[in-house]
Design an enzyme around this catalytic site. Structure first.
Site, PDB file in Angstrom:
ATOM      1  N   GLU A 228       3.415  -6.410  11.599  1.00 21.92           N
ATOM      2  CA  GLU A 228       4.241  -5.465  10.682  1.00 21.92           C
ATOM      3  C   GLU A 228       3.446  -5.580   9.315  1.00 21.92           C
ATOM      4  O   GLU A 228       3.625  -6.598   8.688  1.00 21.92           O
ATOM      5  CB  GLU A 228       5.617  -5.677  10.845  1.00 21.92           C
ATOM      6  CG  GLU A 228       6.679  -4.827  10.673  1.00 21.92           C
ATOM      7  CD  GLU A 228       6.155  -3.664  11.311  1.00 21.92           C
ATOM      8  OE1 GLU A 228       5.801  -2.575  10.740  1.00 21.92           O
ATOM      9  OE2 GLU A 228       6.379  -3.553  12.487  1.00 21.92           O
TER      10      GLU A 228
ATOM     11  N   CYS B 254       8.942  -3.070   2.683  1.00 19.60           N
ATOM     12  CA  CYS B 254       7.866  -2.338   3.138  1.00 19.60           C
ATOM     13  C   CYS B 254       8.224  -0.898   3.345  1.00 19.60           C
ATOM     14  O   CYS B 254       7.376  -0.109   3.646  1.00 19.60           O
ATOM     15  CB  CYS B 254       7.277  -2.910   4.285  1.00 19.60           C
ATOM     16  SG  CYS B 254       8.447  -3.807   5.455  1.00 19.60           S
TER      17      CYS B 254
END
Lengths: 522, 430
Positions: free
Chosen positions: A285, A319
């Site tokens: 990720e 993020c």
């Protein structure tokens, strides 16, 4: 054992003073314990707890945790013992493992005030965010426990007379978890819980900035009944993570962090040196450069606060945070003016103060990076808001709004991971979609529009992993918004979603002939 | 208590019922009746209509407006024939222009029912109309959400101007009900409303509310601080009690706050308000406006999304009973506080009047929803005030949508009344 259906752990109700008081109580309980000692932990043997320190980003003189620094030998030993433990742990029925994970969730729940306070201190996560992080950690344990029980049952296959077909999902073996500091409990917990729930042993290498939170996570899992060998903790620097990724005894790697490190891990994991009899699976990720599109029919009363929240909550260090706003030319000037005014009201301050919007960034290096991009934005374009007073101590950076940047500006291209957002004018929603599609990232995205047609068209076009329509673009919930990016933002399935656990297992199909001499023996 | 009161409640209720100005007694009449009736029975159609009303001011052309309307209607699983025709019309550009124009006119018409005018000055005629019928008013300035200091300053400036306007209009009028009365929203007075840090908003809003209180005192006007969602309750209550407790305001202006009966914690809030009133005597006494609360859907959805127990009563009967209990406590507390009962529920209003039994009491209704009840109350000689939102269409949309939601709620009193429920049923104890 039959488990009640999954539901998200409720966050505290911070609009009520009793809940705010409770959190402050958690901080009072934590403070005398600081600095926490976080040893290298392999099979219940605690190694040294000296090597790295985590400090309070809002007061770098305050040491929050003193941790060991795992080396190659620790990695070697941890993986070897994990491989042995994985056989026994993986042989347990999923329901037994689930029970242990749910017990760990209960321990986190009991300690939630202290755990939130620890995030406030170690990562400068403001109270509401810290509390939500603890809840998300609990959610991951509860959710994956249930998913693993369901997965063990296996899918339905077509059956014909004379044969019996079965498909099972079996643990891969040893999972290396390499976790970031920005969700210092939830993300390591999610990746670790996924590995454990499916019957793997886990070696966890947490971010060097947040070993204290990882230590508390591992403590809870061990207390709940995860065998010491089946979960090792390797605090340390990047070299420990690199050694772990290269180790031939690791079967899967679950990583959340920067794009540069993620791609390096994917490259390293592709190697199959002599003696390694498997291809490593990588769940990575990575970063994002997330855009929010604002159509001409958007309700600015909702779009402005949502954009400001998406860009600046936790100082933009998620993020999923909003980095670019692409606004229709019909309302871009009004939008910019209102965002500018809203940014000026943001409270920059310590994470332990209720009402703080923008806490310090995690460390000096991050601070320098944000400052460099803010300076670049000022020289290439216009800084519409920013540069206000911030406290001297700590890694504070004023929330910054930049606009009028040239299309090839690095400010528009690079992931900055700090409190800086840009606004761009677009002639149409189509043009906004073109801009998003041109980006190598595809993590989150946002759209403000009240036209069903526009919503449909944009939904069909954008490649992002998580698109949020008419709301803020952060704060994915386990089971509700399975989370993860596409393109260079991530590989692998969605965390907190129904297919995530498949990454941690290998499928095996058994077909048995049940016909003997023309007789079907079922 | 309530059972002893029942005969008196019936008597008051029947008398009010008989005093309604229109024999149809249908408060929904002036709105597009068919659309509202459809909306009340069809949840999907209701959502489509509300989304349309909501987006109207942001549409850039009639064509854009028509596209939005058909976009919403396209999502309906089935459409009534009249709306089907609208969708067919929208296939051509001229059709869209006609449809857009009709729809825009419809929304404007509906908005005007709820919104008295674009500005206090523009609303003067409406106010004079009310005053001449013996009905007082409280003006509420609609506006965009406040997200910056400049927007908070602008709202405060509009409030100050409105106080001047209202005082001037009231002074220029010899009508008995004429007075200057302004309702203000704390969330519009500060961009720092933070549920987890109520002091931030309180301190910031105090800097803008204090001059307004001084202005109101000089003008002899009344300033009423509205209540909004639960997220802002602590800020609002702290702010009002702190400021009005200051020495400087002990002798005025006339001021008030709001108690929301749908909140489970409202009895405890009343405890706090009454304790404050005992410790900070002021003249004139604080006005407490008792309302049901306008953010029910918001509070329930927010609580569900977070896994919290809803802060509001979920059953209408529980809420109505609490409303009556709070009414009695307020009336018993007078003259420590002045009491204003704001409800369109004939039963709640009749209960308040019966329990007051001649004691001082003001009744309040909303423009557009409670006009006929207001008229009936005035006819019967009660003191009535109509809450009149003022502002432009864009700014008024959020308000309008909330009012429409309330109006078409399945268990709304007005809905039952509009369906022609017998008065005895409407007046039954909750």
């Amino acid at each position: 054992m039959s488990l009640p259906p999954f539901r998200n752990e409720p966050t505290l109700e911070l609009r009520r003073s009793r809940d705010r008081e409770a959190l402050l109580g958690g901080l009072r309980e934590l403070e005398p314990r600081l600095p926490l000692r976080v040893p290298v932990l392999i099979g219940g043997d605690a190694g040294g707890a000296e090597g790295i320190e985590s400090t309070d980003p809002g007061n770098p003189a305050r040491v929050v945790a003193v941790a060991g620094a795992a080396g190659e030998r620790d990695v070697e030993q941890a993986v070897r013992r994990a491989a042995e433990a994985a056989r026994r742990w993986g042989a347990l029925p999923a329901a037994e493992r689930a029970e242990i994970l749910i017990r760990a969730a209960a321990l986190l729940r009991e300690r939630r005030l202290m755990l939130a306070a620890l995030q406030v201190r170690e990562c400068a996560k403001p109270w509401g965010e810290a509390d939500a992080d603890v809840c998300e950690a609990i959610d991951f344990l509860e959710y994956y426990a249930r998913e693993a029980v369901a997965l063990e049952r296996g899918p339905e296959l077509l059956q014909v007379p004379g044969e019996r077909n079965a498909m099972r999902h079996v643990a891969r073996g040893v999972v290396a978890v390499i976790s970031p500091w920005n969700f210092p409990l939830a993300i390591p917990c999610g990746m670790t819980a996924a590995g454990l729930a499916t019957g793997n042993a886990v070696v966890l290498k947490p971010a060097e900035q947040s070993p204290g939170c990882a230590g508390e996570l591992v403590r809870a899992l061990h207390e709940a009944g995860v065998p010491p060998d089946a979960l090792a903790l390797l605090p340390g620097l990047g070299d420990a993570g690199a050694a772990l990724v290269r180790h031939t005894g690791v079967h899967a790697i679950a990583f959340t962090g920067s794009g540069a490190v993620g791609l390096e891990i994917i490259r390293a994991a592709a190697e199959t040196p002599p003696g390694q009899r498997h291809v490593k699976r990588v769940v990575a990720e990575m970063g994002g450069k997330n855009c929010v599109i604002v159509d001409s029919d958007a309700d600015l009363d909702e779009a402005v606060p949502a954009i400001v929240r998406s860009a600046f909550v936790y100082a933009g260090q998620k993020c999923s945070a909003c980095a670019r706003v692409l606004a229709h030319e019909a309302l871009v000037d009004r939008l910019l003016e209102r965002i500018e005014g809203a940014v000026a009201t943001l409270r920059v301050g310590q994470a332990d103060t209720f009402g703080t919007d923008v806490p310090p960034v995690i460390e000096e290096e991050a601070h320098d990076r944000v400052r460099r991009y803010a300076e670049l934005a000022a020289s290439e374009g216009r800084v519409a808001a920013g540069g206000g007073d911030v406290p001297d101590e700590g890694w504070f950076h004023a929330p910054t709004l930049a606009t009028d940047l040239p299309p090839d500006s690095a400010v528009l291209r690079d992931e900055i991971f700090g409190p800086l957002v840009t606004v761009e004018r677009v002639p149409s929603i189509d043009a906004a979609c073109d801009t998003v599609e041109a980006s190598p990232f595809a993590l989150t995205g946002g759209l403000f529009s009240r036209s069903p047609d526009t919503v449909r068209e944009v939904t069909a076009r954008l490649p992002v992993g998580n698109l949020y329509v008419n709301r803020h673009i952060t704060g994915a919930m386990v089971g509700r918004q399975p989370f993860g990016g596409n393109r260079l933002s991530g590989v692998g399935a969605k965390a907190g979603g129904p297919d995530y656990l498949l990454q941690f297992t290998e499928p095996r199909v058994v077909t048995e002939n049940t016909m003997r001499h023309g007789l079907v023996v079922e | 208590m309530a059972s002893d009161l029942q005969p008196a409640i019936l008597e008051v209720g029947r008398a009010l019922d008989a005093a309604y100005p229109s024999r149809t007694r249908n408060p929904l009449k002036a709105i597009d009746e068919r659309a509202m009736a459809l909306a009340a029975t069809d949840q999907e159609l209701k959502a489509a209509l509300f989304r349309f009303v909501d987006v109207t001011p942001a549409c850039r052309s009639l064509d854009d407006l028509a596209r939005h309307l058909t976009g919403f209607l396209d999502e309906l699983p089935e459409r009534p024939p009249s709306l089907d025709m609208a969708v067919r019309m929208a296939r051509s550009r001229t059709g869209r222009a006609a449809l857009g124009a009709a729809a825009a006119a419809g929304v404007r018409h509906m908005a005007h029912r709820f919104i008295a005018g674009e500005s206090p000055r523009a609303a003067r005629g409406e106010l004079r109309g009310l005053w001449s019928r013996g009905v007082a008013a409280s003006v509420d300035l609609l506006g965009e959400a406040t997200v910056s200091a400049a927007e908070a300053d602008r709202y405060a400036a509009r409030c100050a101007e409105a106080l001047d306007e209202l005082a001037e209009a009231a002074a220029a009028s010899d009508l008995p009900a004429a007075d200057a009365n302004l309702s203000v929203k704390v969330s519009a007075l500060t961009p720092l409303m933070r549920p987890d840090a109520p002091d931030l908003g309180r301190e910031d809003a105090a800097g803008r509310l204090r001059p307004l209180l001084r202005r109101a005192r000089e003008l002899g006007a009344h300033l009423h601080i509205d209540m909004e969602s639960l997220d802002s309750l602590e800020t609002t209550l702290d702010l009002v009690l702190d400021l009005l407790g200051e020495e400087e305001f002990a002798g005025g202006p006339s001021a008030g706050l709001v108690l929301q009966a749908y909140l489970r914690d409202s009895p405890a809030e009343l405890d706090r308000i009454l304790a404050w009133a005992r410790s900070c005597p002021r003249t004139p006494p604080l006005v407490v406006r008792l309302v049901k609360g306008a953010y029910w859907d918001h509070e329930v959805v927010e609580a569900r999304q977070h896994g919290w127990s809803p802060p509001v009563f979920e059953s209408k009967a529980d809420c109505d009973r609490n409303f009556e209990a709070l009414t009695r406590r307020l009336l018993d507390a007078a003259p420590l506080v002045r009491v204003a009962i704001a409800s369109h529920n004939l039963r709640s209003v009749a209960h308040a009047i019966a329990y007051a039994d001649g004691r001082e009491l003001e009744l309040q209704v909303l423009r557009g929803l409670g006009d006929e009840l207001g008229q009936a109350l005035a006819t019967r000689g009660h003191r009535v005030r109509v809450y009149c939102p003022v502002g432009d269409l864009v700014a008024g949309m959020a308000y309008l949508v909330r009012r429409l939601l309330e109006n078409t709620a399945n268990d709304s009193f007005l809905g039952a009344q509009a369906r022609g429920a017998p008065v005895e049923e409407l007046l039954a104890a909750p």
